[in-house]
Every structure is written in structure tokens, then in C-alpha cells.
Write a protein that holds these residues in place. Structure first.
Motif, PDB file in Angstrom:
ATOM      1  N   GLU A 225      63.219 -75.705  31.308  1.00 57.12           N
ATOM      2  CA  GLU A 225      61.858 -76.484  32.340  1.00 57.12           C
ATOM      3  C   GLU A 225      62.388 -76.150  33.998  1.00 57.12           C
ATOM      4  OE1 GLU A 225      58.885 -78.840  33.029  1.00 57.12           O
ATOM      5  OE2 GLU A 225      58.779 -77.014  30.717  1.00 57.12           O
ATOM      6  N   LEU A 226      63.845 -76.135  33.904  1.00 55.71           N
ATOM      7  CA  LEU A 226      64.604 -76.127  35.155  1.00 55.71           C
ATOM      8  C   LEU A 226      64.223 -74.825  36.137  1.00 55.71           C
ATOM      9  CD1 LEU A 226      67.779 -77.262  37.239  1.00 55.71           C
ATOM     10  CD2 LEU A 226      67.758 -75.096  36.324  1.00 55.71           C
ATOM     11  N   LEU A 227      64.064 -74.086  34.499  1.00 54.22           N
ATOM     12  CA  LEU A 227      63.969 -72.086  35.234  1.00 54.22           C
ATOM     13  C   LEU A 227      62.467 -71.868  35.506  1.00 54.22           C
ATOM     14  CD1 LEU A 227      66.454 -70.030  32.619  1.00 54.22           C
ATOM     15  CD2 LEU A 227      66.514 -70.928  33.991  1.00 54.22           C
ATOM     16  N   LEU A 228      61.821 -72.662  34.743  1.00 56.12           N
ATOM     17  CA  LEU A 228      60.314 -72.779  34.947  1.00 56.12           C
ATOM     18  C   LEU A 228      59.974 -72.815  36.554  1.00 56.12           C
ATOM     19  CD1 LEU A 228      57.326 -71.946  34.582  1.00 56.12           C
ATOM     20  CD2 LEU A 228      57.214 -73.504  33.202  1.00 56.12           C
ATOM     21  N   HIS A 229      60.681 -74.354  37.371  1.00 56.37           N
ATOM     22  CA  HIS A 229      60.651 -74.626  38.101  1.00 56.37           C
ATOM     23  C   HIS A 229      61.239 -73.815  39.548  1.00 56.37           C
ATOM     24  CE1 HIS A 229      60.482 -77.594  41.834  1.00 56.37           C
ATOM     25  NE2 HIS A 229      62.380 -77.031  41.946  1.00 56.37           N
ATOM     26  N   GLU A 230      62.201 -72.944  39.163  1.00 58.56           N
ATOM     27  CA  GLU A 230      62.782 -72.127  40.159  1.00 58.56           C
ATOM     28  C   GLU A 230      62.082 -71.174  40.381  1.00 58.56           C
ATOM     29  OE1 GLU A 230      65.833 -71.795  41.590  1.00 58.56           O
ATOM     30  OE2 GLU A 230      65.483 -74.308  41.651  1.00 58.56           O
ATOM     31  N   CYS A 231      62.122 -70.595  39.223  1.00 60.27           N
ATOM     32  CA  CYS A 231      60.453 -69.511  38.743  1.00 60.27           C
ATOM     33  C   CYS A 231      60.102 -69.786  40.008  1.00 60.27           C
ATOM     34  CB  CYS A 231      60.112 -68.722  38.212  1.00 60.27           C
ATOM     35  SG  CYS A 231      61.925 -67.935  36.894  1.00 60.27           S
ATOM     36  N   ARG A 232      58.373 -70.856  39.591  1.00 63.05           N
ATOM     37  CA  ARG A 232      57.447 -70.816  40.490  1.00 63.05           C
ATOM     38  C   ARG A 232      57.605 -71.125  42.037  1.00 63.05           C
ATOM     39  NH1 ARG A 232      54.867 -74.313  36.026  1.00 63.05           N
ATOM     40  NH2 ARG A 232      53.384 -72.987  35.408  1.00 63.05           N
ATOM     41  N   SER A 233      58.948 -71.363  41.703  1.00 61.18           N
ATOM     42  CA  SER A 233      59.944 -71.612  43.655  1.00 61.18           C
ATOM     43  C   SER A 233      59.468 -70.240  43.611  1.00 61.18           C
ATOM     44  CB  SER A 233      60.805 -72.309  44.292  1.00 61.18           C
ATOM     45  OG  SER A 233      60.560 -73.494  42.992  1.00 61.18           O
ATOM     46  N   GLU A 234      59.589 -69.024  43.312  1.00 60.48           N
ATOM     47  CA  GLU A 234      59.682 -68.194  44.567  1.00 60.48           C
ATOM     48  C   GLU A 234      58.513 -67.157  44.600  1.00 60.48           C
ATOM     49  OE1 GLU A 234      62.348 -67.313  45.507  1.00 60.48           O
ATOM     50  OE2 GLU A 234      61.831 -64.695  45.680  1.00 60.48           O
ATOM     51  N   ILE A 235      57.575 -67.554  43.495  1.00 58.12           N
ATOM     52  CA  ILE A 235      56.002 -66.961  43.283  1.00 58.12           C
ATOM     53  C   ILE A 235      55.509 -67.619  43.937  1.00 58.12           C
ATOM     54  CG2 ILE A 235      54.342 -67.110  41.955  1.00 58.12           C
ATOM     55  CD1 ILE A 235      56.069 -66.790  39.727  1.00 58.12           C
ATOM     56  N   ASP A 236      55.574 -68.558  44.731  1.00 57.85           N
ATOM     57  CA  ASP A 236      54.461 -68.929  45.298  1.00 57.85           C
ATOM     58  C   ASP A 236      53.663 -69.002  45.088  1.00 57.85           C
ATOM     59  OD1 ASP A 236      56.511 -70.109  47.802  1.00 57.85           O
ATOM     60  OD2 ASP A 236      56.792 -68.244  48.237  1.00 57.85           O
ATOM     61  N   ALA A 237      52.392 -68.475  45.323  1.00 52.28           N
ATOM     62  CA  ALA A 237      51.111 -68.830  45.247  1.00 52.28           C
ATOM     63  C   ALA A 237      50.873 -66.799  44.863  1.00 52.28           C
ATOM     64  CB  ALA A 237      49.571 -68.693  45.745  1.00 52.28           C
ATOM     65  N   GLU A 238      51.208 -66.481  45.064  1.00 53.06           N
ATOM     66  CA  GLU A 238      51.823 -64.543  44.578  1.00 53.06           C
ATOM     67  C   GLU A 238      50.641 -64.733  43.179  1.00 53.06           C
ATOM     68  OE1 GLU A 238      53.732 -61.107  45.526  1.00 53.06           O
ATOM     69  OE2 GLU A 238      54.775 -62.437  46.092  1.00 53.06           O
ATOM     70  N   GLN A 239      49.599 -64.078  43.495  1.00 52.87           N
ATOM     71  CA  GLN A 239      48.736 -63.572  41.843  1.00 52.87           C
ATOM     72  C   GLN A 239      49.641 -63.070  41.117  1.00 52.87           C
ATOM     73  OE1 GLN A 239      44.873 -64.287  41.302  1.00 52.87           O
ATOM     74  NE2 GLN A 239      47.063 -65.796  42.971  1.00 52.87           N
ATOM     75  N   ARG A 240      50.417 -61.497  41.735  1.00 57.98           N
ATOM     76  CA  ARG A 240      51.279 -60.490  40.631  1.00 57.98           C
ATOM     77  C   ARG A 240      52.033 -59.991  41.523  1.00 57.98           C
ATOM     78  NH1 ARG A 240      49.515 -54.983  40.286  1.00 57.98           N
ATOM     79  NH2 ARG A 240      49.478 -54.455  38.143  1.00 57.98           N
ATOM     80  N   CYS A 241      53.233 -60.531  40.454  1.00 58.03           N
ATOM     81  CA  CYS A 241      54.726 -59.926  41.130  1.00 58.03           C
ATOM     82  C   CYS A 241      55.491 -60.036  39.567  1.00 58.03           C
ATOM     83  CB  CYS A 241      54.678 -60.904  41.657  1.00 58.03           C
ATOM     84  SG  CYS A 241      55.464 -62.984  41.429  1.00 58.03           S
ATOM     85  N   VAL A 242      56.946 -59.591  40.339  1.00 57.95           N
ATOM     86  CA  VAL A 242      57.261 -59.222  38.873  1.00 57.95           C
ATOM     87  C   VAL A 242      58.459 -60.131  39.159  1.00 57.95           C
ATOM     88  CG1 VAL A 242      59.426 -57.361  37.536  1.00 57.95           C
ATOM     89  CG2 VAL A 242      57.227 -56.861  38.563  1.00 57.95           C
ATOM     90  N   ILE A 243      59.086 -60.894  38.447  1.00 60.07           N
ATOM     91  CA  ILE A 243      60.628 -61.773  38.611  1.00 60.07           C
ATOM     92  C   ILE A 243      61.380 -61.542  37.884  1.00 60.07           C
ATOM     93  CG2 ILE A 243      61.083 -64.692  37.598  1.00 60.07           C
ATOM     94  CD1 ILE A 243      59.736 -64.106  40.926  1.00 60.07           C
ATOM     95  N   LYS A 244      63.281 -61.416  38.529  1.00 55.51           N
ATOM     96  CA  LYS A 244      64.098 -60.668  37.629  1.00 55.51           C
ATOM     97  C   LYS A 244      64.858 -62.343  37.489  1.00 55.51           C
ATOM     98  CE  LYS A 244      67.317 -57.555  36.642  1.00 55.51           C
ATOM     99  NZ  LYS A 244      68.305 -56.362  37.349  1.00 55.51           N
ATOM    100  N   LEU A 245      65.106 -62.951  36.617  1.00 58.86           N
ATOM    101  CA  LEU A 245      66.425 -63.774  36.108  1.00 58.86           C
ATOM    102  C   LEU A 245      67.619 -63.351  35.629  1.00 58.86           C
ATOM    103  CD1 LEU A 245      64.052 -66.888  34.782  1.00 58.86           C
ATOM    104  CD2 LEU A 245      66.837 -66.454  35.029  1.00 58.86           C
ATOM    105  N   ILE A 246      68.969 -63.607  36.990  1.00 58.34           N
ATOM    106  CA  ILE A 246      69.995 -63.542  35.924  1.00 58.34           C
ATOM    107  C   ILE A 246      70.471 -64.795  35.866  1.00 58.34           C
ATOM    108  CG2 ILE A 246      71.774 -62.335  36.729  1.00 58.34           C
ATOM    109  CD1 ILE A 246      70.266 -60.073  38.358  1.00 58.34           C
ATOM    110  N   LEU A 247      71.522 -64.615  34.607  1.00 62.70           N
ATOM    111  CA  LEU A 247      72.139 -65.786  34.187  1.00 62.70           C
ATOM    112  C   LEU A 247      73.855 -65.555  34.127  1.00 62.70           C
ATOM    113  CD1 LEU A 247      72.574 -68.473  34.160  1.00 62.70           C
ATOM    114  CD2 LEU A 247      72.142 -68.826  31.581  1.00 62.70           C
ATOM    115  N   THR A 248      74.563 -65.341  34.636  1.00 69.58           N
ATOM    116  CA  THR A 248      76.189 -65.420  34.240  1.00 69.58           C
ATOM    117  C   THR A 248      76.893 -66.018  34.821  1.00 69.58           C
ATOM    118  OG1 THR A 248      77.658 -65.428  36.958  1.00 69.58           O
ATOM    119  CG2 THR A 248      76.021 -63.404  36.654  1.00 69.58           C
ATOM    120  N   ARG A 249      78.196 -65.897  33.639  1.00 69.01           N
ATOM    121  CA  ARG A 249      78.595 -66.972  33.569  1.00 69.01           C
ATOM    122  C   ARG A 249      79.456 -68.318  34.868  1.00 69.01           C
ATOM    123  NH1 ARG A 249      81.267 -67.496  28.237  1.00 69.01           N
ATOM    124  NH2 ARG A 249      80.426 -64.458  28.124  1.00 69.01           N
TER     125      ARG A 249
END
Ligand SMILES: Cc1ncc(COP(=O)(O)O)c(C=O)c1O
Length: 279
Positions: free
Chosen positions: A60-84
Motif C-alpha cells: 500500500e505504501l509502495l503504491l502511494h509512493e508510485c502514485r506520488s511520482e506518477i501524478d496525472a501522467e498517462q503513460r510512463c515507466v516507474i522504476k522502484l529500487i529497494l536496497t538493504r
């Protein structure tokens, strides 16, 4: 770009993602402002976390983070990196690590529409994939094999390079999974020794099973590729690319089930020109 829930670009130099590739990533297609195959990406990330012993973040938190980056953009690529995260004595992971989450948005790659329609040209890479069952299937941050393989060609007409494992078995592309069609049946190499378990690969396998034409996971040799009726490549951004030539042999795209090509289209970004027809 967002880092740990805040807009930003800076990361501690002690981050283990940088030092050891100690982390995972997901590359997601976003259309109409919505990440595609979200559950599949989250499931793979969770499996990767389990493998590496990194605490899996709340989807849920990741989806929130992704949505914050997407804004209203229709078509894009999201890269999600998780490190230790940072710290630890040498390779030894810290006892109580605090992971780092990086979310970056990119403009979709602008590949020619013909690559989807008529297929792509593929080279055979010399760089091999090391056999490492403990990391097989995991989308971890150590991607030097792919970096070396992708440096092997510079011709922009060539879309992908096929990589073999250390024992010479074809496994996958530098950024895609491989399927083979023979006598109307679908095959794909197993990923128990090396390779990335692609979300689109899994999707193709589910779709084919639902259709009563299950994909067989089977070791594939260069002999099998030579005898194949058709080959295709998959990933979360492109969906499906037919192969029109590999290492000097030409392939017809007609052997690839039409229903499969159509079923995969809405699950990925696909060619730019198809957006006009979708709207
Ligand atoms: C090495 C490798 N194999 C396979 C894939 C396909 O994975 P997915 O379908 O999750 O995009 C990728 C995607 O980037 C990749 O980098």
C-alpha cells in the motif's frame, strides 16, 4: 524521483545497493496513470525480499509512493529500487537495517512500432549468465552480466541480445524472457539456475494455461532454436516482441498465437502508435 518517501536525488554513499548491489528492483509500465500488473510486481518483490532477507515494504505504501511520482501522467515507466540500506561490517548485513526505497519515473522507450508487428532482430551474446540457484529468478540489483552483454552491440536496428548460461543453454534476453513455438506448442527455459522470473513471462504462462495450451518449461538448446517455428520475447514494458531474426536465422511471426499477442497488448506499454487507437 522520491527517496524514502520524500522528493530528492541524494543517497548516503554508504548504501549497500551501491557497494554490493544489495537490493532489488521492479520496472513497471504505467498507462492511464495506473501501474500495470501491480500484484505480480509486488509478489516478485516480496519473494526477492525473502530471498535476500530484506524486510518487504507494505505494498500500500509502495503504491502511494508510485502514485506520488506518477501524478496525472498517462503513460510512463516507474522504476522502484529497494536496497538493504546503509551499514554493516563489510559484506555482513547490519543487524537492524533500514532499507532505502527509490522511486523514479521515466519517459517510455520509443521503439519502432514494427518491432511489435514484424518482429525484432536479436544477436547472440558472448557474455554468459553465471549459474547461481540462490539468486535465480530474483530481480536483484547485480546486473553486470546484462551491462556487459548490452555492450556487445551498438547497431540500433538490433533490439535484443540472447544470453546463454555458463553451460551454453539459451536462457533469456538482456532485458526479456524467451519463448519458443514448435508445432503449435509453447516452450520457455526454466529459471532454476539463472535468469529473471519476468512478470510478463508468468502472465503468458497463466494466459496459455487458461487457454488449455500450457507453456512447457524445458531446457532449450541452440538446436531447438534452429528447429523452432517461431520465437518471442517478453517483458513488462514491451509486452511481447516476435523475433524476426536471431544469429543469422530468420523466423516467421505467424507461428505466435494471435490470441496471445492480443491478450498481452493491454498489459504493457506497447508501441506509441497503438495509443491513438486505444484513446
Ligand atoms: C534480465 C531480465 N530478464 C527478464 C526480464 C523480464 O522481466 P519482466 O517481465 O518482469 O519485465 C527483465 C526485465 O527487465 C530482465 O532485465
Amino acid at each position: 524521483m522520491r527517496i524514502n518517501g520524500q522528493p530528492g536525488h541524494a543517497l548516503p554513499a554508504a548504501d549497500r545497493g551501491l557497494h554490493y548491489g544489495d537490493g532489488l528492483f521492479e520496472t513497471l509500465a504505467v498507462t492511464r496513470g495506473e501501474p500495470l500488473l501491480w500484484e505480480a510486481h509486488m509478489a516478485r518483490l516480496a519473494r526477492g525480499c525473502q530471498h535476500l532477507g530484506i524486510r518487504a515494504p507494505d505494498p500500500e505504501l509502495l503504491l502511494h509512493e508510485c502514485r506520488s511520482e506518477i501524478d496525472a501522467e498517462q503513460r510512463c515507466v516507474i522504476k522502484l529500487i529497494l536496497t538493504r540500506g546503509s551499514g554493516g561490517r563489510g559484506y555482513r548485513p547490519p543487524a537492524r537495517p533500514s532499507s532505502t526505497l527509490i522511486v523514479t519515473r521515466y519517459v517510455p522507450p520509443d521503439h519502432p512500432a514494427g518491432w511489435w508487428r514484424d518482429g525484432v532482430r536479436v544477436v547472440r551474446c558472448h557474455t554468459r549468465l553465471a549459474i547461481q540457484p540462490r539468486l535465480a529468478g530474483v530481480k536483484h540489483l547485480n546486473r553486470l552480466e546484462q551491462v556487459l552483454a548490452r555492450s556487445e552491440w551498438s547497431d540500433p536496428q538490433i533490439a535484443e541480445g540472447l544470453m546463454c548460461d555458463a553451460e551454453g543453454r539459451p536462457v533469456e534476453g538482456t532485458l526479456s524472457n524467451l519463448f519458443l513455438v514448435r508445432d503449435g506448442r509453447l516452450f520457455t527455459p526454466p529459471l532454476e539456475r539463472c535468469g529473471v522470473a519476468g512478470v510478463m513471462r508468468a502472465q503468458v504462462m497463466v494466459l496459455a494455461a487458461e487457454r488449455g495450451e500450457p507453456v512447457q518449461e524445458q531446457d532449450i538448446t541452440w538446436g531447438h532454436l534452429g528447429e523452432a517455428d517461431a520465437l518471442f520475447l517478453t517483458n513488462a514494458l514491451i509486452g511481447l516482441w516476435p523475433v524476426r531474426s536471431l544469429a543469422g536465422r530468420d523466423y516467421a511471426t505467424t507461428g505466435i498465437p494471435r490470441w496471445l499477442r492480443q491478450a498481452v497488448m493491454p498489459l504493457a506499454l506497447g508501441p506509441l502508435e497503438s495509443i491513438a487507437t486505444q484513446a
